[in-house]
Design a protein around this motif. Structure first.
Motif, short mmCIF file in Angstrom:
data_model
loop_
_atom_site.label_atom_id
_atom_site.label_comp_id
_atom_site.label_asym_id
_atom_site.label_seq_id
_atom_site.Cartn_x
_atom_site.Cartn_y
_atom_site.Cartn_z
N ASN A 58 6.61 6.67 -0.60
CA ASN A 58 6.28 5.48 -1.37
C ASN A 58 7.49 4.54 -1.40
OD1 ASN A 58 5.90 3.71 -3.83
ND2 ASN A 58 3.99 4.84 -3.91
N SER A 108 -0.51 10.11 -5.43
CA SER A 108 -0.61 8.67 -5.16
C SER A 108 -0.05 7.90 -6.34
CB SER A 108 -2.07 8.27 -4.91
OG SER A 108 -2.17 6.89 -4.65
N ARG A 127 0.92 3.91 -7.64
CA ARG A 127 0.77 2.46 -7.43
C ARG A 127 1.54 1.73 -8.53
NH1 ARG A 127 -0.66 1.52 -2.26
NH2 ARG A 127 -2.64 2.53 -1.69
#
Length: 635
Positions: A407, A444, A446
């Motif tokens: 990331n 994940s 964000r």
């Protein structure tokens, strides 16, 4: 730390040609030298002369030689230089960012008496001391000056703290006064007179947690922030030592250099023993009195000027290592390290511990784009490409952590069943959760990836092989917990965090609306799946079929395409979206409908921007553009 001679920047003259001021720019690219003939000479970081300009008197009728320069200081943006003069004026010259730009006076600050010394704080204002004992703040934006406090004795020295939020002023009667311009300092450090020295404190420095004072009694006194004497370096019986005239503190706050006659002395803070130690002095024959000192902002070099106009440059390095023939790692202090690539001309990254701990175990990871280092109590991670550094509390001494850099906004640290998220540029841990699954394909994150006006930070991870947990990282609230009947081997949130795609061991692709927590199977036999960058469009492959969801809110109606080979990536660049396919030894691309991909990003905010009343637009053209997008979408 030792000082190693590097080069002579300016040669000594046969007569009195005093260097009255030295200053390094905060961006480490320029060195300014002020001379007794009222000139400011600019050098680059390698010590090569690149530019110069002459200063001006406050009163032109008094003549060009009616004053002397008493000090210089660089602005925080490195584009301006403040020049203090004995004719009751401070000029601010705009020198520009590039060499050779035209020099111009952008601010004038007349003062009630001659200016004796000057510093420019990182927080913005210029601080100057006057002959009448006043200490004044000069504001660039308003072009106004104000008295911060006044004393009855001449100001002989000024010294800033490492944060640039406060300063010390030394007065000819021996008083050292502390003043803060912000309220974020330690409440135990009261403002006002903090030290009374036996002689005028011409050599004054404010390293981290201590105050260094030197003068004509040939002593260097070290006080704590409460004014208590902690250490006294006494050279009064040394017949070869003379008065101390000037001092400079390292940017890390863990070293101080003092100048006298033909000699500079260096003092280092021993973090393990918690005391100041002196290294062997650096004797410079025929240098005469040291009149100016400046420490480069990255901590790697010290420059000193003399009574006869000589300027020497010294290297201040603890040790230097090379990482895999790609990076040079230079330890310029216990808590400061420079990391510079060897194959480019980039300036590198300054790694500094904000807690003052000794940095060790510096490693370059993640395809040479990220850095990891430690102190005894903290962990430091940095994005070398964006020059973003984070330092977070870290008490684990076993060093069994695993780091993941997939990331671009956050570092994933996994250790003993605990996952920790560290956002680059933030000194607080973003989140810590318990999970046994450290595979990046099963996590994940964000973080504000659509330039949202409000914080939008979400995390999806596995509680167990069949359960997904979605967390709002801003409020630390669990948004959803999704259970499944089969083991999950891949998951990813879209950039806004409103939808989640995951695939199970049976190669089924499922879509979850994180708001309503509804779940449905949208594709089977999936070997590849990915969200398209800067959009809410998803792409998946099953055998020779490529499915594209241009509208993820209608998952039952994907656009299907027949392709050859295996999709390995989907790239969106230069107004084109392509799926990269590999068929044996052949690699080719399949172009997607960029018009439909772009339409997904059309929203009310975009429309408001188009019809902003401050700007003029062709309404017919806007209507045509919207109608054309709707036509493409309906198709």
């Amino acid at each position: 730390m030792q000082l190693k001679y590097l080069q002579t920047i300016a040669d000594a003259q046969e007569s009195d040609c005093k260097v009255v001021g030295l200053a390094w720019s905060p961006n480490n690219q320029k060195l300014a030298v002020a001379t007794v003939d009222r000139q400011v000479v600019l050098y680059d970081e390698k010590g090569e002369k690149r530019d110069r300009f002459s200063t001006k008197p406050f009163d032109p009728e008094a003549g060009k030689k009616s004053y002397i320069i008493t000090g210089i200081a660089f602005s925080p943006d490195s584009a301006k230089i403040a020049v203090a003069q004995s004719d009751c004026i401070v000029y601010v010259y705009k020198i520009g960012e590039k060499w050779g730009e035209k020099k111009a006076i952008c601010n004038k600050f007349p003062q009630p008496s001659p200016v004796t010394c000057i510093i420019w704080l990182l927080t913005g204002p210029i601080i100057c001391g006057l002959v009448d004992g006043k200490v004044r703040a000069l504001q660039i934006k308003s072009n106004k000056s104000q008295s911060l406090f006044a004393s009855d004795s001449l100001v002989v020295s000024l010294a800033s703290n490492s944060k640039g939020t406060g300063f010390l002023s030394g007065h000819i009667d021996g008083n050292v006064i502390r003043f803060y311009l912000t309220h974020d300092h330690n409440g135990d450090e009261a403002q006002g007179r903090v030290v009374v020295h036996s002689v005028p404190p011409y050599a004054l420095a404010w390293p981290q947690g201590y105050i260094f004072v030197g003068g004509c009694d040939k002593r260097v006194a070290v006080f704590n922030n409460n004014g208590k004497l902690m250490k006294n370096f006494d050279y009064s019986r040394d017949s070869e030592e003379y008065e101390f005239t000037v001092a400079a503190c390292s940017p890390s706050g863990q070293a101080v250099v003092m100048g006298s006659f033909d000699r500079i002395r260096l003092y280092n803070y021993n973090t393990r023993r918690s005391l100041w130690e002196e290294t062997a002095p650096k004797d410079i024959k025929n240098f005469y009195t040291v009149t100016a000192l400046a420490w480069k902002k990255d901590g790697s070099k010290v420059t000193c000027g003399s009574l006869c106009g000589a300027v020497f440059m010294f290297e201040s390095v603890l040790k230097r290592t090379v990482w895999k023939d790609k990076f040079e790692i230079t330890y310029v202090g216990p808590n400061q390290v420079l990391v510079k690539p060897l194959d480019t001309n980039e300036r590198g990254v300054i790694l500094r511990s904000q807690h003052g701990g000794e940095i060790e175990d510096v490693r370059i990871m993640g395809k040479d784009c990220y850095l990891v280092a430690r102190t005894e109590e903290t962990l430091l991670v940095a994005d070398l490409t964006k020059n973003l550094l984070s330092e977070v509390p870290w008490n684990n001494s076993f060093r069994h952590e695993k780091f993941y850099f997939e990331n671009s906004n956050v570092c994933l640290v996994f250790n003993a069943g605990e996952l920790t998220l560290i956002e680059y540029g933030d000194n607080d841990i973003l989140c810590s959760v318990r999970t046994e699954f450290a595979n990046p394909h099963l996590i994940s994150v964000r973080l504000n990836e659509r330039n949202s006006t409000s914080d939008n930070k979400k995390l999806a991870y596995l509680l167990d092989l069949k359960t997904i947990c979605i967390v709002d990282l801003v409020s630390s609230y669990m948004i959803a917990q999704i259970s499944h009947d089969s083991k999950i081997d891949w998951l990813e949130l879209n950039e806004t965090g409103h939808h989640l795609l995951f695939r199970d061991k049976k190669q089924r692709l499922l879509l979850v609306d994180t708001t309503t927590q509804t779940k449905q199977t949208i594709f089977t036999g999936v070997s590849f799946v990915q969200w398209i960058e800067n959009s809410d469009v998803a792409v998946a492959q099953s055998g020779s079929t490529l499915a594209i969801w241009y509208n993820i809110d209608l998952p039952e109606n994907p656009t299907l395409m027949n392709i050859k080979g295996d999709v390995t990536d989907v790239i969106r660049n230069n107004s084109k979206t392509e799926a990269i396919c590999v068929d044996g030894s052949n690699t080719f691309s399949v172009e997607l409908d960029e018009g439909l991909v772009e339409f997904v990003n059309f929203d009310v905010a975009w429309l408001k921007h188009l019809i902003n009343p401050i700007q003029t637009y062709n309404i017919t053209a806007i209507a045509f553009k919207i109608e054309y997008r709707l036509f493409l979408y309906a198709k």
